[in-house]
Design a protein around this motif. Structure first.
Motif: not given
Length: 148
Positions: A57-62, A118-125, A137-140
């Motif tokens: 899926g896709k990961a983003s950060f706080y 929607r579309g994001r699976m996990i938020d990382l620090s 990039s903001g999203v991986l």
């Protein structure tokens, strides 16, 4: 007509109207019934007991605005720690997150709920995200493995 007749008829009509309100009609004695049982919605928790389950899926950060605020489990959020937010995984679950484009990975602990996009699976620090990719990039695109 004579006034006494009019008065007599008026009094009679008034008496009939008043007496009709005193009748015991079944229609008026029915008490409204209210259903007191409410429907119950049972939500079963998502089972994530399998170790090493792989999800793509896709990961983003706080964002920095969450620094120092309380997370869903009551801890204070710190961008420098290797933590993450997931919608259904239990708090304390350790997850290995791997960037599929460069194969870098990081192990994080779930301590918050999210992401709510929607579309994001996990938020990382921020520090966890920086360990596997560029924050610009903001999203991986990531591979997530549940370790514990």
């Amino acid at each position: 007509m004579n006034w006494s007749v009019i008065r007599y008829l008026g009094g009679s009509v008034l008496a009939l109207i008043m007496m009709s309100g005193c009748t015991n009609s079944d229609q008026y004695n029915k008490t409204p019934t209210v259903e007191t049982k409410r429907p119950v919605l049972i939500i079963k928790p998502v089972e994530h007991k399998k170790a090493n389950k792989v999800i793509y899926g896709k990961a983003s950060f706080y964002a920095n605005m969450f620094q120092g605020r309380k997370t869903a489990n009551g801890q204070i959020f710190d961008q420098g720690k290797l933590t993450a937010a997931h919608l259904t995984l239990p708090f304390g679950t350790r997850v290995k997150v791997t960037n599929v484009s460069n194969n870098k990975s990081v192990v994080v602990t779930v301590n918050d709920r999210g992401p709510y996009i929607r579309g994001r699976m996990i938020d990382l620090s921020r520090s966890a995200f920086k360990a596997i990719g560029n924050t610009r990039s903001g999203v991986l695109n990531v591979k997530m493995e549940i370790l514990k």
